[in-house]
Design a protein around this motif. Structure first.
Motif, PDB file in Angstrom:
ATOM      1  N   GLY A   1       0.813  -1.215   0.000  1.00 21.49           N
ATOM      2  CA  GLY A   1       0.000   0.000   0.000  1.00 21.49           C
ATOM      3  C   GLY A   1       0.838   1.253   0.000  1.00 21.49           C
ATOM      4  O   GLY A   1       0.373   2.321  -0.398  1.00 21.49           O
ATOM      5  N   SER A   2       2.090   1.115   0.429  1.00 17.31           N
ATOM      6  CA  SER A   2       2.977   2.285   0.425  1.00 17.31           C
ATOM      7  C   SER A   2       4.360   1.943  -0.130  1.00 17.31           C
ATOM      8  O   SER A   2       5.069   2.821  -0.584  1.00 17.31           O
ATOM      9  CB  SER A   2       3.118   2.863   1.840  1.00 17.31           C
ATOM     10  N   THR A   3       4.736   0.685  -0.049  1.00 25.35           N
ATOM     11  CA  THR A   3       6.083   0.282  -0.464  1.00 25.35           C
ATOM     12  C   THR A   3       6.001  -0.953  -1.350  1.00 25.35           C
ATOM     13  O   THR A   3       5.215  -1.872  -1.078  1.00 25.35           O
ATOM     14  CB  THR A   3       6.968  -0.025   0.755  1.00 25.35           C
ATOM     15  N   SER A   4       6.808  -0.960  -2.425  1.00 26.37           N
ATOM     16  CA  SER A   4       6.891  -2.115  -3.308  1.00 26.37           C
ATOM     17  C   SER A   4       8.190  -2.857  -3.036  1.00 26.37           C
ATOM     18  O   SER A   4       9.240  -2.241  -2.806  1.00 26.37           O
ATOM     19  CB  SER A   4       6.848  -1.686  -4.774  1.00 26.37           C
ATOM     20  N   MET A   5       8.113  -4.196  -3.047  1.00 30.63           N
ATOM     21  CA  MET A   5       9.307  -5.023  -2.896  1.00 30.63           C
ATOM     22  C   MET A   5       9.231  -6.188  -3.858  1.00 30.63           C
ATOM     23  O   MET A   5       8.136  -6.688  -4.166  1.00 30.63           O
ATOM     24  CB  MET A   5       9.448  -5.554  -1.462  1.00 30.63           C
ATOM     25  N   SER A   6      10.400  -6.619  -4.333  1.00 32.18           N
ATOM     26  CA  SER A   6      10.475  -7.751  -5.255  1.00 32.18           C
ATOM     27  C   SER A   6      11.084  -8.948  -4.539  1.00 32.18           C
ATOM     28  O   SER A   6      12.022  -8.803  -3.730  1.00 32.18           O
ATOM     29  CB  SER A   6      11.324  -7.390  -6.477  1.00 32.18           C
ATOM     30  N   PHE A   7      10.549 -10.130  -4.824  1.00 29.02           N
ATOM     31  CA  PHE A   7      11.004 -11.364  -4.190  1.00 29.02           C
ATOM     32  C   PHE A   7      11.352 -12.368  -5.273  1.00 29.02           C
ATOM     33  O   PHE A   7      10.563 -12.613  -6.194  1.00 29.02           O
ATOM     34  CB  PHE A   7       9.918 -11.924  -3.266  1.00 29.02           C
ATOM     35  N   THR A   8      12.549 -12.948  -5.166  1.00 30.92           N
ATOM     36  CA  THR A   8      13.054 -13.921  -6.135  1.00 30.92           C
ATOM     37  C   THR A   8      12.859 -15.327  -5.591  1.00 30.92           C
ATOM     38  O   THR A   8      13.061 -15.568  -4.384  1.00 30.92           O
ATOM     39  CB  THR A   8      14.545 -13.674  -6.423  1.00 30.92           C
ATOM     40  N   ALA A   9      12.496 -16.244  -6.483  1.00 30.04           N
ATOM     41  CA  ALA A   9      12.258 -17.619  -6.060  1.00 30.04           C
ATOM     42  C   ALA A   9      13.467 -18.178  -5.318  1.00 30.04           C
ATOM     43  O   ALA A   9      14.619 -17.954  -5.719  1.00 30.04           O
ATOM     44  CB  ALA A   9      11.922 -18.487  -7.265  1.00 30.04           C
ATOM     45  N   ASN A  10      13.194 -18.894  -4.208  1.00 33.20           N
ATOM     46  CA  ASN A  10      14.208 -19.560  -3.372  1.00 33.20           C
ATOM     47  C   ASN A  10      15.056 -18.597  -2.560  1.00 33.20           C
ATOM     48  O   ASN A  10      16.004 -19.015  -1.897  1.00 33.20           O
ATOM     49  CB  ASN A  10      15.119 -20.457  -4.212  1.00 33.20           C
ATOM     50  N   SER A  11      14.795 -17.281  -2.628  1.00 30.76           N
ATOM     51  CA  SER A  11      15.551 -16.347  -1.804  1.00 30.76           C
ATOM     52  C   SER A  11      14.948 -16.284  -0.403  1.00 30.76           C
ATOM     53  O   SER A  11      13.803 -16.689  -0.174  1.00 30.76           O
ATOM     54  CB  SER A  11      15.545 -14.955  -2.430  1.00 30.76           C
TER      55      SER A  11
END
Length: 654
Positions: free
Chosen positions: A556-566
């Motif tokens: 809602g205020s911050t975007s984050m990216s997540f990589t598989a297996n991280s």
């Protein structure tokens, strides 16, 4: 004055005893008549103190400018050492046309007494340059550089008011008389307007040289002329011209619609151009939509923009001069027909979606056309067929409906529950020779593997009936490459048919592998390896961690990216939460504490026995005595771990 002399021979043969003397003197000259008045004088001189004579008849001859002015005998009395004049006279000499003159003069002597000491013969001669008489009047102009159409003033300075004058102009190799100026003035003048027609003689240049000549006349005789040059320039406003700009559309469809159309029209330009005052057009350049076209007739590429589109035409002539003309065309915005949100689904007779057994067709579509103010002829067409059939059956069509979106009840089209059908949606407008189709395949009412909605049943080759604890197989089942083992033979009744399986366990394992392929995740409350009942190799993973979906998320205020297996995150972090105050401190001013590394930490006392600090170093803050106050810290997990429940995560690896 000029004097010439020559020796006279005496009877004894000597030449130095007497001399013949001739004098020439220019007395005056006439500007009007271009003449000089010249006086001559001839005499004899005794050169010694011993020689003299008298009473002897002697003949003297004088010629001036080729004319003999004296041929006469005299008896002069010539004493010793004395010059005796014999005769003088004057003559008018005409000068050359330019006022210059050089004359030849000569004199001769002959005596009649042949005595031993008597003079017998002698002569002398020479040339005399007379004064050059000013003849041709001088000329000047007030504009050494002038544009055609402007007036130039020509002025003269004359040596005599009795002269008349003529003024000439020489241009482009031709000389013409401009004016005759009568006598009576010593300052002849004339104002002349340079003809604009002279510009035509300069087709490839912006300037040329004209010569103005002032000729002087004495009576009817020309006494000379003088000239001066002037630079004649083509007027600055004389530039090539751009006439009619004809624009047509090479797309006949656009022509029929009567509009230039974006992404369809190609414009043909025909530009009328002409030089000016004898020049010719050497280049034509048009800029349109970021492109440059170098011709007076050209066709653009397909027009990309819409609205008012400008063009600029620039031409250059043989003088190097340019002219420009701007214009614009209006282009109607256009997009190809759009066909989106297209679906074709099975439904029951009430047109409620029924993928399991529906035979009615419920279609959805959204169609958009560019109307071009109602001039674009459009068509939307729907047809269907059973998959593999050679012909189509029309469902419906709409003409010239530029915006259309709806759920369309197409009727009982899918009459076979075991057949697949194709529904084709087509769009076409004036710019298309045929329909653009989007085909949707409606599958039979069964699928390859279908689970019951409560998860307790499974069907192959069709829709599941959601019968608990039931495996249903529609159709034939063939198992190849199995060993004969009658002891393991099982019987299965499927849709009333008996199917013999030679390895029932292999069938069950195949189904398990289809349900949980390698890479699947199994979540359970029980710490039991699922390989014991599902087969395959499984491993525990993710202990102490939650699962996060791969990709980019936003809270809602911050975007984050997540990589598989991280992995990431932490359970705890430190909070230095304040100073424990051993006694209440009544002030509310700023406080600070010097830390062990020499830096300051400070804040405001909150009245509860704690003062919370940020790093600070402001002058004037209250300094705390560490004997009375102490800094306390705490390792807290507050706000770090979300509410949780613990399960077992298993991942299939083989």
């Amino acid at each position: 004055m000029a004097e010439f002399s020559g020796g006279i021979q005496i009877g004894s043969g000597q030449w130095d005893k007497y001399s013949l003397i001739l004098r020439i003197n220019e007395i005056s000259y006439s500007v009007e008549n271009n003449t000089s008045y010249v006086e001559w004088w001839v005499g004899i001189r005794s050169n010694t103190q011993y020689h003299e004579h008298n009473g002897i008849s002697e003949t003297f001859k004088v010629s001036v400018n080729g004319t003999q002015v004296l041929n006469q005998s005299f008896t002069p009395n010539v004493p010793v050492n004395t010059l005796v004049g014999v005769k003088s006279g004057a003559v008018t000499i005409s000068h050359d046309a330019d006022g210059s003159k050089t004359i030849s003069v000569s004199a001769s002597f002959s005596g009649s007494n042949p005595g031993y000491y008597a003079p017998i013969t002698g002569s002398c001669s020479g040339t005399v340059k007379l004064t050059t008489i000013p003849r041709a009047s001088s000329i000047s102009i007030d504009s050494p550089s002038i544009e055609c159409g402007n007036t130039i003033n020509i002025n003269g300075s004359s040596a005599s008011k009795n002269f008349t004058h003529k003024i000439y102009a020489t241009w482009n190799g031709k000389t013409s008389e401009l004016v005759t100026i009568a006598s009576g003035t010593t300052t002849p003048s004339f104002s002349y307007t340079i003809p604009t027609s002279w510009e035509k003689d300069l087709p490839n240049s912006t300037s040329g040289i004209a010569t103005f000549t002032l000729e002087t006349f004495s009576g009817s005789n020309s006494v000379g002329s003088k000239s001066v040059n002037a630079t004649i320039k083509v007027r600055s406003g004389v530039v090539p011209s751009i006439g009619t700009v004809s624009i047509s559309d090479t797309n006949s469809i656009c022509t029929g619609i009567g509009q230039y159309v974006q992404s369809q029209s190609r414009l043909k330009f025909s530009i009328a151009t002409s030089g000016s005052q004898g020049s010719t057009v050497t280049s034509v350049s048009t800029k349109f939509e970021g492109q440059t076209y170098n011709s007076s007739s050209f066709t653009t590429g397909t027009v990309q923009g819409s609205g008012t589109l400008s063009y600029v035409i620039t031409i250059t002539d043989s003088r190097g001069r340019t002219a420009s003309k701007s214009g614009s065309v209006t282009v109607s915005a256009y997009s190809s027909p759009s066909l989106t949100n297209v679906t074709a689904r099975r439904a029951n007779s009430s047109y409620t979606v029924d993928e399991a057994s529906g035979t009615y067709a419920l279609l959805h579509f959204k169609v958009g056309f560019t109307s071009l103010t109602g001039n674009n002829a459009t068509s939307f067409y729907i047809q269907y067929r059973a998959s593999g059939a050679s012909s189509w059956t029309k469902i419906n069509s709409w003409d010239n409906n530029y915006s259309l979106e709806q759920d369309y009840k197409a009727g009982n089209l899918f009459t076979s529950a075991t057949s697949s059908y194709e529904v084709a949606f087509g769009v076409k407008d004036s710019f298309m020779s045929d329909y653009s189709w989007k085909v949707v395949t409606v599958t039979p009412t069964y699928t390859l593997i279908n689970f019951g909605k409560d998860g307790k049943s499974l069907t192959f080759f069709g829709q599941d009936g959601n019968s608990a604890n039931t495996l249903t197989i529609n159709g034939d089942l063939a198992i190849n490459s199995v060993k004969e083992n009658t002891s393991s033979t099982k019987l299965l009744v499927a849709n009333g048919s008996t199917v013999m399986y030679r390895d029932w366990n292999k069938l069950v394992n195949s189904i398990k592998s289809a349900m949980y392929p390698v890479g699947s995740v199994y979540i359970t409350y029980n710490n039991v390896n699922p390989g014991t009942f599902l087969g395959g190799t499984w491993e525990r993973f993710g202990q102490g961690r939650t699962l996060v979906g791969e990709g980019t998320g936003n809270d809602g205020s911050t975007s984050m990216s997540f990589t598989a297996n991280s992995t990431g995150g932490s359970y705890k972090h430190n909070h230095i939460y304040g100073i424990k105050v051993n006694e209440y401190y009544s002030v509310t001013s700023n406080l600070r504490v010097r830390k062990s590394d020499g830096s300051w930490q400070g804040g405001i006392r909150d009245g509860t026995g704690h003062a919370y600090f940020n790093n600070c170093s402001q002058a004037g803050n209250k300094e705390l005595n560490t004997d009375t106050y102490k800094i306390e810290s705490n390792t807290s997990n507050s706000g770090t771990i979300q509410p949780y429940i613990v399960v077992f995560f298993w991942r299939r690896t083989a």
